[in-house]
Each structure stands twice: as C-alpha cells, then as structure tokens.
Write a protein that holds these residues in place. Structure first.
Motif, short mmCIF file in Angstrom:
data_model
loop_
_atom_site.label_atom_id
_atom_site.label_comp_id
_atom_site.label_asym_id
_atom_site.label_seq_id
_atom_site.Cartn_x
_atom_site.Cartn_y
_atom_site.Cartn_z
N UNK A 157 0.85 -1.19 0.00
CA UNK A 157 0.00 0.00 0.00
C UNK A 157 0.88 1.24 0.00
N UNK A 158 0.30 2.38 0.32
CA UNK A 158 1.05 3.64 0.24
C UNK A 158 2.03 3.82 1.39
N UNK A 159 1.97 2.96 2.40
CA UNK A 159 2.75 3.19 3.62
C UNK A 159 4.08 2.46 3.66
N UNK A 160 4.28 1.48 2.76
CA UNK A 160 5.50 0.69 2.83
C UNK A 160 5.95 0.27 1.44
N UNK A 161 7.20 0.59 1.11
CA UNK A 161 7.75 0.28 -0.21
C UNK A 161 8.09 -1.21 -0.27
N UNK A 162 7.60 -1.95 -1.28
CA UNK A 162 7.89 -3.38 -1.38
C UNK A 162 9.33 -3.65 -1.79
N UNK A 163 10.06 -4.42 -0.97
CA UNK A 163 11.47 -4.71 -1.22
C UNK A 163 11.77 -6.16 -0.89
N UNK A 164 12.95 -6.60 -1.28
CA UNK A 164 13.37 -7.96 -1.02
C UNK A 164 14.18 -8.12 0.25
N UNK A 165 15.16 -7.25 0.45
CA UNK A 165 16.06 -7.34 1.60
C UNK A 165 15.87 -6.11 2.47
N UNK A 166 15.32 -6.32 3.65
CA UNK A 166 15.13 -5.21 4.59
C UNK A 166 15.16 -5.74 6.01
N UNK A 167 15.14 -4.83 6.97
CA UNK A 167 15.23 -5.23 8.37
C UNK A 167 13.88 -5.43 9.02
N UNK A 168 13.89 -5.49 10.34
CA UNK A 168 12.68 -5.79 11.10
C UNK A 168 11.71 -4.62 11.14
N UNK A 169 12.20 -3.41 10.90
CA UNK A 169 11.34 -2.23 10.96
C UNK A 169 10.74 -1.85 9.61
N UNK A 170 10.83 -2.74 8.65
CA UNK A 170 10.26 -2.44 7.34
C UNK A 170 11.28 -1.94 6.35
N UNK A 171 10.78 -1.31 5.30
CA UNK A 171 11.64 -0.99 4.15
C UNK A 171 12.23 0.42 4.16
N UNK A 172 11.83 1.27 5.10
CA UNK A 172 12.26 2.67 5.01
C UNK A 172 13.77 2.83 5.05
N UNK A 173 14.47 2.04 5.86
CA UNK A 173 15.92 2.20 5.95
C UNK A 173 16.59 1.98 4.61
N UNK A 174 16.07 1.06 3.81
CA UNK A 174 16.61 0.83 2.47
C UNK A 174 16.36 2.05 1.59
N UNK A 175 15.15 2.58 1.66
CA UNK A 175 14.82 3.80 0.89
C UNK A 175 15.76 4.93 1.29
#
Length: 331
Positions: A157-175
């Motif tokens: 949805x609009x709140x979380x970017x779909x990614x393959x490799x990310x941490x426990x807090x979701x995808x924002x750190x990768x972004x």
C-alpha cells in the motif's frame, strides 16, 4: 450484504474495507481499535475487542449472522479453530487470507497457478499457512463449512515500499540508503522475476469473490499479471527519489547464512524464486477483474507518500550497520 472482518485495517484489508463501504456493504470490524479513527473507515461498525478473548467475542457476536466473514490475521491453525467455534452457523462464506509463499519451493514450474503444489520447507510462516489451508479444506469436506481460501503474493500500500532485503522495521531504511547514495543490497543478481500488487487492485479481486457461490470450497490467488525484475523495482524507487541506484548484489544463500534475519524463509523460500502467476481462475470467477496499478506508477506513489509522511519513516540503525558490514566484508 453484511460482512465481518477479523482485522480489516492492515495493508491488504484496508483497501477492501474502504471499497466495501463505498459499495454500500454493512461492514463490521473486529480489532483493538488502533486505526478505527481513519476517515476511510467512516461508515464501518467497530467491534473493539481482543480476538483472542474468545468468550468476549462470542458475547459480542451473539445473535448476529453474516453473508461473509474473513480472517486477515490468522497465521496458525489454532486461530482458525477459534474462528470456526465463533462463526459456525453464523456465516454463508468464510474467507481466509493464505499466501502464495506456500507454493512449492524450489518451483517446479515458474508459472504458478492454484494447481501448483503447496510445499515450502524453508519458511515457518508458509508451513503454517499450508496447515491452515489443510484445516479449512477438511472442514469444508467433512462439515460443509463454506470456506474460500485466498492467496495473495507481495501486496503493498502507500505506507511501505515493497522490497526484497530489509530489516525488522520495514523498508524505510533501504529507501533512506538509496536517497543518501549508499550501496543497497539486492539478492542474487536482481534479474529474477517478481510480482507486486497494489492493495487497491487486490481489493477488486477479493470483493468479486465475496458472496460468490462459485468460490465456495475453492482456493484462488489474487495478484497483478505484471512481472518485473528486482532490478526494475529498485530502479523505480531510485528514480522516484531522483537519485542514482547503487546496487550491491549478494547471493540469497550468503545472506541467509550471515544474518540474524530470516532470509532463509523470506528469500530462499519466497522472493529469490523467479515466478509468474496465472490468474485465469480468478478471472473466471470475477470476469471484470483487471489489475490497473502498474508497478512503476505504484512504486512512485508509495515512495512519495512515505517521504512526505514522517510516521512512515521508521529508521533501523541495526539493519543499516549490518548492510555496511556485509558490503565491507564482501568488497
């Protein structure tokens, strides 16, 4: 028409709840009330209770009957056993959200349909979903409990970017790493095919199965027909941020062996496999279903939303350090 959702405010279910309200359904949501003030849920009826308090839930549902009920947050068979006790004789159709990750891994055929065997030895999450499906199908065969199993793939949805490799807090750190020009870990060489589905598209397919007599006793997968590579997904994110992508490729096996994150399950048991989904069964049941949110459009919209809403920016310094350590070691 009257529907009961256990959950109803998550990534998949929020879009369904919103669309049902627009269509005039009488919607009841069982949850703890964390997002019940969302304007999109205006018109819904809230049953604020802990679903695990079976006695309290049974009291609140006393004398009620629903055309459709769905559990969006059932992960193990014991939760569905509870649902059956609560809803037996109270629903014309019980829908369960399973997962396309339950399909056979490694894939026997890259084209996945409902005929693909359910067998994933790598991910406990998937094994539990298979067990839940087995339990429900047994209820259908032996007790005529009117079930429909729904298998989503990677829905966002609009709140979380779909990614393959990310941490426990979701995808924002990768972004954030992409935005800052840091190298970003992509599993494999980034060329495997994947399918991401916006929750607004998923909702259209799901609602088409609600109250559908031909969906009783069936398992149906819902996702977009579009397949993209992981390189394309990450490149779309970088483009939306207006920066150059700096990919750092690492094998899924290495990531699984050198981290505390469950990459054995989420990568080897899911995202590292190249898959294309055959949605012909869904379209035979819901003839007007079309997924219209193209991946690059949906990704751009999601990135823009996340970057403009601070509550979506959950930093993960532990994952950030792990990325730096892996990249430094392999370089």
């Amino acid at each position: 028409m009257k529907a009961l959702f256990i959950g109803g405010t998550g990534t998949i279910s929020m879009a369904i709840s919103e669309l049902l309200i627009e269509k005039g359904w009488e919607l009841y949501l069982i949850n703890r009330g964390n997002r019940n003030d969302d304007k999109r849920l205006k018109g819904a009826n809230f049953i604020t209770v802990d679903i695990n308090d079976e006695k309290a839930v049974a009291y609140k549902l006393s004398g009620m009957h629903f055309d459709v009920a769905c559990d969006f947050i059932g992960f193990v068979p014991s939760q569905l056993e509870r649902d059956y006790r609560l809803l037996k004789g109270k629903v014309n159709q019980f829908m369960y959200i399973s997962s396309a990750s339950a399909y056979q891994k490694p894939c026997g055929n890259y084209v996945i349909s409902e005929k693909t065997p359910l067998a994933n030895p790598y991910w406990e999450y998937s094994k539990n979903k298979i067990a839940c499906e087995d339990y429900l199908m047994k209820l259908y065969r032996e007790e005529q409990f009117p079930i429909t199993i729904v298998r989503p793939s990677h829905t966002y949805d609009e709140r979380s970017v779909p990614l393959g490799v990310h941490g426990k807090n979701g995808s924002y750190q990768v972004v954030k790493r992409i935005k800052e020009g840091k190298p970003v870990i992509i599993h494999g060489d980034g060329t495997s095919l994947w399918t991401i589905t916006h929750n607004s598209d998923f909702a259209k397919g799901f609602i088409g199965l609600m109250g559908n007599i031909h969906a009783i006793g069936e398992a149906v997968q819902i996702m977009s027909d579009e397949s993209v590579t992981w390189n394309q997904i990450y490149s779309c994110i970088a483009s939306a941020l207006g920066v150059e992508l700096k990919p750092f490729y690492v094998s899924s096996e290495y990531l699984a062996a050198h981290s505390s994150y469950d990459f054995t399950g989420s990568l080897i048991g899911d995202k590292s496999n190249s898959v294309v989904f055959d949605c012909s069964k869904l379209k035979s049941l819901v003839p007007d279903f079309v997924a219209t949110k193209r991946a690059d459009v949906g990704l751009r919209e999601t990135v823009e939303y996340v970057m403009s809403h601070q509550e979506c920016q959950r930093e993960d310094p532990e994952f950030d350090r792990w990325c730096d350590e892996i990249i430094k070691k392999l370089r």
